[in-house]
Structure formats: C-alpha cells, structure tokens
Design a protein around this motif. Structure first.
Motif, PDB file in Angstrom:
ATOM      1  N   SER A   1       0.846  -1.199   0.000  1.00 37.71           N
ATOM      2  CA  SER A   1       0.000   0.000   0.000  1.00 37.71           C
ATOM      3  C   SER A   1       0.878   1.244   0.000  1.00 37.71           C
ATOM      4  O   SER A   1       0.566   2.247  -0.634  1.00 37.71           O
TER       5      SER A   1
ATOM      6  N   ASP B   1      -6.728  -1.896  -3.488  1.00 35.41           N
ATOM      7  CA  ASP B   1      -5.957  -2.533  -2.419  1.00 35.41           C
ATOM      8  C   ASP B   1      -6.767  -3.737  -1.945  1.00 35.41           C
ATOM      9  O   ASP B   1      -7.983  -3.721  -2.017  1.00 35.41           O
ATOM     10  N   GLU B   2      -6.106  -4.774  -1.465  1.00 30.62           N
ATOM     11  CA  GLU B   2      -6.774  -6.023  -1.056  1.00 30.62           C
ATOM     12  C   GLU B   2      -7.641  -6.522  -2.212  1.00 30.62           C
ATOM     13  O   GLU B   2      -8.841  -6.735  -2.091  1.00 30.62           O
TER      14      GLU B   2
HETATM   15 MG   LIG Z   1      -1.982  -2.841   2.315  1.00 33.25          MG
END
Ligand SMILES: [Mg+2]
Ligand SMILES: Nc1ncnc2c1ncn2[C@@H]1O[C@H](COP(=O)(O)OP(=O)(O)OP(=O)(O)O)[C@@H](O)[C@H]1O
Length: 510
Positions: free
Chosen positions: A224, A301-302
C-alpha cells in the motif's frame, strides 16, 4: 405566449440540448411539467413556486404548462429548476423574453430564491460554447464553467433577484474567473521506502508506460505504501487531458469549489465497492471510480476482497478505455482510460511462500484466495511482482534512496518519447504504450533477432495468450523508451517477460 429557454440533459459527459417551453394560459389553476421528467424534475414545480414567491413575483391564477422537449429524452436531476423559473418569469414579462435567447441555463433553486450549485457546469458550458451561446449557472459553478473558453459569456448569479437586476441593467454581474487548485498538499515521497528496489523499478516502468500492475506480498511488506507513492512520479495532466478529466468530475459533482487540478487522478475505492460504484450506473447514472480515474490510476488494495462480479465488470473498460452502462431505455458511456494498480496477499493468512512459515490450511489457503481473481482479469495485468517482506538489515541501514523528483524526470522523458512517436503517426490522442493498438505495437516494438528468439521461446514455453504476447511487447517498448533506445533488445524483453512470469503462479491457481 410560449417562452423558450435552452438547457441540457446529461448523457454520459455530453450535454444534450433540451428546450424548456413555458406557457401561461387561461384554464384550471395549476402547474404541470411534461416531457419525461424524473422525480427530481417533477418536484421542481414546488421549488420554482416558492422561489418566485420569495423573490416577490406573484403567480397569476392561470394554468401553467411546462414542456421539456424533446419529449422522448429522459430528464434527470435538479438543474432544470432555474430554466423553468426563468421561462416562467419571461412568460410573465418579469424579464425580457429575448434576454434569454443567447444562453443555456442550468441551476437548482432553494425555496428562498437563491440558486444552489449543480453538477455538470463544465460540460454544459462547453456544449453551450459549441453552439455559440453563453451559460447562466449558479454562482458556485461559475469558476468551473469559465474553463470552457475565454470568449464564452457566463452569468453566475447568487439568486433570481440578482439575475433579474442584471437583465434590467440595475446591477451588472461580472464574468467569473477560471481557477486552478494549488497543489499545496505534498505527495508521499518514494525515498521513504527502504529496500524494495525491484518493486520500485516496477513502479517506475508502470508509470512510464501506463501499464497495469499487481503487487503480491505478505502483510506489512509495503504494498500500500508503494502504491501511494505512484502519484509522485507520474507526469501532470496535459491541457486536453485536464479538461476531459474535469468534465467527468464535474458531471459527478466532485469538483470542489469549481477548481481544477492538473494532478493525475488517483482513486482508491474500498473493497466493499459495488459494481455500480466501480464502473458507474445506479438509479441516476453517475460516473464510477473507473471513470473518475480517467487518465490516472485506479488502485484496488486487497484485490481479492472485492466482489468478483465488480472486478469482472472492469474487464471491458480495461480493454476499451470506456464504461458502457445499459439503462432501461438508453446507453450511457463514460470515458475510463485507466491504469489499474492492485495489491494483494498471496493467501488468506498472507504468509504463503514465506520461508519458515507453514499454514495449517495448506496449499488450499492460497488456491482458494487467488481463485477469487478471474483468469481473464489477470491476463490484463502487464506487470506482476512479488513484494517480499523487507529485511531488518534494509530497515536499519541509513537512508539513501532515490527521491520521487528524480524518478519522475525519467518517467516524463520516457512519456515524451512515446508522445512524439504517436504524434508522428498521427495519433496524438494515444498517450502511452499501454494504450497502443496491437498492429502499432508490433510495428514499434519489433525486437532485434536475439530478442525475437527469446520471445519465441518464452511464448511457447509459457503459453502466452495473444493478449499476453502483445502486452509483453508493450512493456518491452516502455523499457526501451526508459533506456532511450530506438529498438527493443533482448534485455528489455527478458525483463518484460519476467514481469509476466511472476504472476503465472496466480493464473494457474485461478
Ligand atoms: Mg496494504
Ligand atoms: N520498505 C519499507 N520501508 C519503510 N517502511 C515500510 C516498508 N514496508 C513497510 N513499511 C512500514 O510498514 C507499514 C505497513 O506497510 P503497508 O501498509 O504498505 O503494508 P502492506 O504490504 O500494504 O500490508 P497489507 O498486506 O497488510 O495491506 C508502512 O506504513 C510502513 O510504516
């Protein structure tokens, strides 16, 4: 007498001309709005009545008919209040009827007669300018509309009274000035990242060619953090791109204070986002995150935590550069030329493949998790990298990492090379290698003989799809551009192929 006022209905980011016709005639007292209005437009009757009353204009005890032509085009939104009110004022003689003929009008009314901001002032102004008219819009939307051109006549009144006074020559409204948002907030800095040299290199390549990127690694390895630093190495938007991006943000009502920014969009929707939130749509069609990221980055993200259906809806925009939304009786298109950046853990516990770690759920932990991403979506990702955990040695070592500004310079010069190549071919609209057509990339990225041999071997061994083959060529072209090389060599192809192999493990799982 019928008073006529021009306005627009939004279809995608285009303003389709709509004429508001108002007639006041003897008959049963009341107001009727016809011409496929949605709920917000139908309710505008109440707002218009109250606003006119508050502005000191009494409605006669007559029948008022409002027609929105063409009658078969659906009208959505609250921006029809102001054209309806002005049409009524013109029909009643409160403002000269010919005063409005040179303007397109949009705006929502408050009950006290003040004018509330609406979405879409910029595309409305551009549409008005194209047909040689000016724009009347709310005061807050004036700065945004002024971007449509230096010559367009814009009136941005705060209230109905201010506008009536302007037409009577009592209090003249001045033209709003276009304003640009100062980029005061500094972006996160690449030099903050310790180690992770190969991930930083991949980020630079992705930025240089506009390639889609997937980062896979254990929790806390800095995925991230890396993605958040991508905007700091991307070049600013060009003037044409700036206007295109701002039109989308304007239609979505997301231009704060009507100020434009030349920073590339970087959108980070949460993984609970629905399909409509990602690609657009919903009850009242609005651009989704993919369109809001037009000419910029969509960061997921994810990645596997997103609903599989929502992710697969991205397949078409990733290929064509636009989101097409089918509605009940028409289709809406929003531009969505995006660079997809995604980050994920290799499995649910996040530690698959880490030395010294064994998971109780065995290999299923990994296969089940990775299977949430469909093969075709994975096929659209050009660069896939493993981001291993940083070692303590790297973290403790004194910092001497390269700064964002230096990397951004290399990215900018690689993009300049691409732009001039496309301009020479008469395709100025194409900005990056990632957006290049297959025929063109075969021409521009033709490798030397050693490179060709390597590519042939790799394609055979790894069973590249046709898309995969072309995407390897595109990444190789970007690598050569970063080196300032005219021809694509073996070394460039080797690196491009390595970025594809890293994800091959994932494709087999899916
Ligand atoms: Mg992350
Ligand atoms: N290479 C690095 N250099 C400096 N700090 C780092 C690095 N990697 C991670 N960190 C630190 O660890 C924190 C967590 O990193 P980050 O949130 O990017 O991890 P992640 O890979 O996204 O994890 P997850 O898979 O759990 O989302 C960062 O805020 C930063 O403080």
């Amino acid at each position: 007498m019928v008073a006529r006022v021009s306005t627009v209905a939004f279809q995608g980011i285009d303003g389709v001309p709509v004429e508001v016709q108002v007639m006041v005639a003897p008959g049963r007292v009341g107001t009727q709005i016809v011409g496929l209005p949605d709920k917000a437009v139908a309710e505008s009757r109440e707002r218009v009545h109250a606003a006119l009353h508050a502005s000191g204009l009494a409605l006669p005890a007559k029948k008022v008919t409002v027609n929105l032509a063409p009658a078969d085009l659906p009208k959505e939104g609250a921006h029809f209040d102001l054209p309806i009110a002005l049409g009524l004022m013109a029909a009643l003689g409160a403002i000269p009827a010919d005063a409005l003929s040179d303007y397109v009008v949009i705006g929502e009314l408050n009950l006290d007669g003040t004018i509330a901001p609406v979405a879409g002032a910029l595309p409305a102004a551009i549409g008005a300018n194209a047909i040689g008219k000016g724009l009347i819009c709310p005061a807050e939307s004036g700065a945004e509309a002024a971007w449509a051109g230096p010559d367009i006549d814009i009136l941005a009144p705060r209230s109905l009274i201010a506008l009536a006074n302007h037409f009577r020559g009592i209090q003249v409204l001045s033209r709003p000035e276009p304003s640009i948002r100062a980029n005061t907030m500094s972006l996160p800095e690449m030099a903050d990242i310790r180690g992770q040299e190969s991930a930083k290199r991949a980020l630079e390549v992705a930025a240089a060619g506009g390639h889609n990127l997937l980062m896979v690694g254990p929790p806390g390895s800095g995925k991230s953090m890396l993605a958040a630093r991508l905007p700091s190495i991307l070049p600013p938007l060009s003037a044409a791109e700036l206007l295109e991006v701002s039109m989308i943000h304007s239609v979505a009502g997301q231009l704060s204070g009507g100020k434009l920014s030349d920073r590339r969009p970087f959108r980070t929707p949460h993984h609970s986002a629905t399909m409509a939130a990602l690609v657009g749509g919903g009850l009242r069609a609005k651009p989704g995150e993919a369109s809001l990221a037009h000419h910029g980055v969509l960061f997921l993200d994810e990645f596997p935590e997103f609903a599989p259906q929502a992710l697969d809806a991205l397949r078409q925009p990733l290929e064509t550069g636009e989101c097409i939304i089918a509605r009940a009786n028409h289709r809406v298109t929003y531009p969505a030329s995006i660079q997809l950046v995604a980050a994920m853990n290799p499995c649910r516990c996040g530690m698959a493949g880490e030395p010294g770690h064994s998971c109780a759920r065995g290999p299923r932990c990994m296969t089940d998790y990775q299977a949430r991403i469909s093969g075709p979506l994975m096929d659209r990702i050009d660069i896939r990298i493993d981001v291993p955990a940083v070692s303590a040695v790297d973290l403790i070592r004194p910092m001497q990492a390269e700064r964002s500004a230096d990397i951004a310079r290399r990215v900018a010069s690689a993009r300049d090379i691409q732009r001039s190549r496309f301009e020479a071919a008469g395709l100025a609209g194409l900005g990056t290698n990632a957006r290049c057509s297959t025929a063109m990339i075969e021409k521009y990225a033709a490798p030397d003989s050693a490179g060709l041999q390597l590519l042939r071997d790799a394609a055979e061994k790894m069973k590249f799809s046709a898309r995969g083959y072309h995407r390897v060529l595109k990444v190789a072209r970007t690598l050569a551009d970063l080196d300032g090389n005219e021809t694509v060599g073996r070394i460039h192809l080797a690196e491009a192929i390595s970025y594809r192999i890293a994800g091959e493990r994932l494709t087999t799982a899916a």
